[in-house]
Scaffold this active site. Structure first.
Site, mmCIF file in Angstrom:
data_model
loop_
_atom_site.group_PDB
_atom_site.id
_atom_site.type_symbol
_atom_site.label_atom_id
_atom_site.label_comp_id
_atom_site.label_asym_id
_atom_site.label_seq_id
_atom_site.Cartn_x
_atom_site.Cartn_y
_atom_site.Cartn_z
ATOM 1 N N ARG A 236 0.870 -1.176 0.000
ATOM 2 C CA ARG A 236 0.000 0.000 0.000
ATOM 3 C C ARG A 236 0.903 1.221 0.000
ATOM 4 O O ARG A 236 1.974 1.211 0.627
ATOM 5 C CB ARG A 236 -0.889 0.056 1.246
ATOM 6 C CG ARG A 236 -2.050 -0.921 1.263
ATOM 7 C CD ARG A 236 -3.149 -0.526 0.263
ATOM 8 N NE ARG A 236 -4.288 -1.414 0.309
ATOM 9 C CZ ARG A 236 -4.490 -2.467 -0.490
ATOM 10 N NH1 ARG A 236 -3.596 -2.786 -1.416
ATOM 11 N NH2 ARG A 236 -5.587 -3.198 -0.381
ATOM 12 N N GLU A 265 -4.143 7.460 -4.669
ATOM 13 C CA GLU A 265 -4.587 6.816 -5.921
ATOM 14 C C GLU A 265 -5.995 7.285 -6.281
ATOM 15 O O GLU A 265 -6.822 7.419 -5.395
ATOM 16 C CB GLU A 265 -4.579 5.295 -5.742
ATOM 17 C CG GLU A 265 -3.191 4.761 -5.442
ATOM 18 C CD GLU A 265 -3.173 3.251 -5.182
ATOM 19 O OE1 GLU A 265 -4.203 2.578 -5.381
ATOM 20 O OE2 GLU A 265 -2.128 2.749 -4.754
ATOM 21 N N HIS A 283 -1.671 0.352 -9.901
ATOM 22 C CA HIS A 283 -2.264 -0.628 -8.965
ATOM 23 C C HIS A 283 -2.906 -1.804 -9.723
ATOM 24 O O HIS A 283 -4.109 -2.047 -9.619
ATOM 25 C CB HIS A 283 -3.295 0.058 -8.056
ATOM 26 C CG HIS A 283 -3.539 -0.706 -6.784
ATOM 27 N ND1 HIS A 283 -3.846 -0.100 -5.590
ATOM 28 C CD2 HIS A 283 -3.531 -2.042 -6.523
ATOM 29 C CE1 HIS A 283 -4.018 -1.017 -4.652
ATOM 30 N NE2 HIS A 283 -3.833 -2.212 -5.193
HETATM 31 P P1 NAP Z 1 -0.507 -11.573 4.974
HETATM 32 O O1 NAP Z 1 -0.471 -13.002 4.592
HETATM 33 O O2 NAP Z 1 -1.292 -11.171 6.185
HETATM 34 O O3 NAP Z 1 1.003 -11.076 5.098
HETATM 35 C C1 NAP Z 1 1.363 -9.848 5.642
HETATM 36 C C2 NAP Z 1 2.732 -9.985 6.272
HETATM 37 O O4 NAP Z 1 3.150 -8.701 6.729
HETATM 38 C C3 NAP Z 1 2.770 -10.931 7.466
HETATM 39 O O5 NAP Z 1 3.844 -11.813 7.310
HETATM 40 C C4 NAP Z 1 2.974 -10.013 8.669
HETATM 41 O O6 NAP Z 1 3.745 -10.679 9.656
HETATM 42 C C5 NAP Z 1 3.720 -8.843 8.035
HETATM 43 N N1 NAP Z 1 3.517 -7.589 8.759
HETATM 44 C C6 NAP Z 1 2.370 -7.049 9.196
HETATM 45 N N2 NAP Z 1 2.603 -5.900 9.834
HETATM 46 C C7 NAP Z 1 3.945 -5.715 9.806
HETATM 47 C C8 NAP Z 1 4.803 -4.711 10.321
HETATM 48 N N3 NAP Z 1 4.328 -3.662 11.003
HETATM 49 N N4 NAP Z 1 6.128 -4.835 10.112
HETATM 50 C C9 NAP Z 1 6.613 -5.896 9.436
HETATM 51 N N5 NAP Z 1 5.861 -6.883 8.932
HETATM 52 C C10 NAP Z 1 4.529 -6.778 9.124
HETATM 53 O O7 NAP Z 1 -1.101 -10.690 3.806
HETATM 54 P P2 NAP Z 1 -1.028 -10.972 2.220
HETATM 55 O O8 NAP Z 1 -2.198 -11.764 1.813
HETATM 56 O O9 NAP Z 1 0.336 -11.449 1.878
HETATM 57 O O10 NAP Z 1 -1.248 -9.475 1.684
HETATM 58 C C11 NAP Z 1 -0.356 -8.445 2.035
HETATM 59 C C12 NAP Z 1 -0.837 -7.098 1.538
HETATM 60 O O11 NAP Z 1 -0.573 -6.968 0.142
HETATM 61 C C13 NAP Z 1 -2.331 -6.825 1.631
HETATM 62 O O12 NAP Z 1 -2.745 -6.477 2.938
HETATM 63 C C14 NAP Z 1 -2.519 -5.691 0.657
HETATM 64 O O13 NAP Z 1 -2.358 -4.435 1.293
HETATM 65 C C15 NAP Z 1 -1.375 -5.900 -0.346
HETATM 66 N N6 NAP Z 1 -1.896 -6.294 -1.671
HETATM 67 C C16 NAP Z 1 -1.636 -5.504 -2.738
HETATM 68 C C17 NAP Z 1 -2.122 -5.839 -3.984
HETATM 69 C C18 NAP Z 1 -1.850 -5.012 -5.193
HETATM 70 O O14 NAP Z 1 -2.651 -5.052 -6.118
HETATM 71 N N7 NAP Z 1 -0.771 -4.287 -5.262
HETATM 72 C C19 NAP Z 1 -2.903 -6.985 -4.128
HETATM 73 C C20 NAP Z 1 -3.144 -7.775 -3.024
HETATM 74 C C21 NAP Z 1 -2.635 -7.402 -1.788
HETATM 75 P P3 NAP Z 1 3.629 -10.245 11.211
HETATM 76 O O15 NAP Z 1 2.168 -10.250 11.544
HETATM 77 O O16 NAP Z 1 4.438 -11.260 11.952
HETATM 78 O O17 NAP Z 1 4.227 -8.890 11.311
#
Ligand code: NAP
Length: 317
Positions: A236, A265, A283
């Site tokens: 994000r 955005e 995006h």
């Molecule tokens: P996820 O499985 O929940 O993974 C998020 C990771 O981030 C976890 O390993 C978490 O570990 C870590 N994290 C959370 N807060 C943190 C912090 N403050 N410092 C360091 N690490 C942190 O989520 P996902 O399914 O992979 O998705 C991740 C994100 O990608 C989504 O939330 C979304 O914003 C983004 N996304 C973007 C697109 C796009 O089109 N560009 C598409 C889909 C998703 P810990 O809890 O141990 O910290």
């Protein structure tokens, strides 16, 4: 005589992927909040019967919207990121929130790798050079940076981060990571984002957005990454301190950035357009027909399950 089954009423906060929206319109009595001239009158009229809401991206759902729909039981999001939904407010009101995890990991990871390749190898810039006729008049394009042997530091090694790491390994890269909680991953762990940046050639941002990660990547982390380091953000825009990032790109204090997400955005800072060391995408991380279709199927499935009195499939809170 058999009583005709009434379609459950749902509110749509915004337009959704058209095939998904078509399914929603077929199965539910959909009320388009985004077309309402008077939002509060629109919601007041629907308040007695609306038990679910379908939303997408920045439209999200805030506490005010939840209060306007006191019978609300479910917010079904199209997308894995729920940073635009007030999760605390939902929890307090006993409203279930669902998202669409996993089905988009592959496409978002593909986008992350494309940005890594493009920012390090400068393929978009070299194509622009060719199209401008410079190859014949000025000679070969400048030399760029290889991926092989370089270290990618994944900030947020979750579902998408793991998919990115798997792909980066196939390009001969080494992987490290930082999460708040160290996990049983095969990769070396760094205790904070700056340490990860210091040990990486490419800082890959794949955390969620929202208050917990706001401006997590700022001057301290970019200084640690250094003038030969690249940032890629598919998470994000809010995770990066964008004015600082722009300043560091302009002054060459980092080598480059590959960005799919931005602070504002779709009206992103026009300063990005002038930067030769930034590769920018609108995006499009998950934006293929196949993946958007799978995300929509999951959004609809959660609604169907809930109205059938069953537990939803992908609950966030
Ligand atoms: P996820 O499985 O929940 O993974 C998020 C990771 O981030 C976890 O390993 C978490 O570990 C870590 N994290 C959370 N807060 C943190 C912090 N403050 N410092 C360091 N690490 C942190 O989520 P996902 O399914 O992979 O998705 C991740 C994100 O990608 C989504 O939330 C979304 O914003 C983004 N996304 C973007 C697109 C796009 O089109 N560009 C598409 C889909 C998703 P810990 O809890 O141990 O910290």
């Amino acid at each position: 005589m058999r009583k005709t089954q009434m379609k459950p009423d749902i509110v749509l906060t915004t337009k959704i992927f058209p095939p998904t929206q078509a399914t929603l319109e077929q199965e539910f009595a959909c009320h388009r909040l985004y077309e309402a001239a008077d939002r509060s009158a629109f919601l007041k009229q629907l308040a007695p019967q609306v038990r679910a809401l379908a939303t997408f991206g920045a439209a999200g759902a805030d506490a005010k919207l939840m209060d306007a729909l006191p019978k609300l039981e479910l917010i079904s999001n199209f997308g894995v990121g729920v940073d635009a939904i007030d999760l605390e407010a939902a929890k307090k009101r006993g409203i279930i929130v669902t998202n669409t995890p996993d089905v988009l990991n592959g496409c978002v990871a593909d986008t992350a790798i494309a940005l890594t390749l493009n920012v390090m190898r400068k393929f978009p810039q070299s194509e622009a050079y060719l199209r401008a006729g410079y190859w014949a008049t000025r000679g070969d394009y400048e030399k760029t940076t290889s991926l092989g042997g370089k270290t990618m530091g994944v900030l947020g090694l979750g579902r998408i981060g793991e998919a990115i790491a798997g792909r980066a390994l196939a390009f001969g890269m080494k992987i490290r990571y930082h999460n708040r909680k160290k996990k049983g991953a095969a990769y070396p762990y760094d205790g904070d984002p700056a340490a990860l940046a210091r040990n990486s050639d490419v800082l890959m941002i794949a955390t969620p957005g929202g208050a917990g990660t706001k401006a997590l990547v700022g001057a301290k982390v970019l200084d640690a990454l250094g003038p030969k380091g690249f940032v890629v953000n598919i998470a994000r825009g809010s995770v990066v301190d964008e004015p600082v990032l722009l300043d560091y790109l302009r002054r060459g204090r980092i080598a480059g950035a590959g960005l799919d997400v931005f602070a504002n955005e779709p009206n992103i800072s026009s300063e990005f357009f002038a930067l030769d060391n930034a590769v920018i995408l609108p995006h499009v991380g998950s934006a293929t027909n196949e993946t958007r279709g799978a995300m929509g199927d999951l959004q609809v499935e959660n609604l169907r399950l809930h109205f059938a009195g069953k537990p939803v499939r992908t609950r966030v809170v």
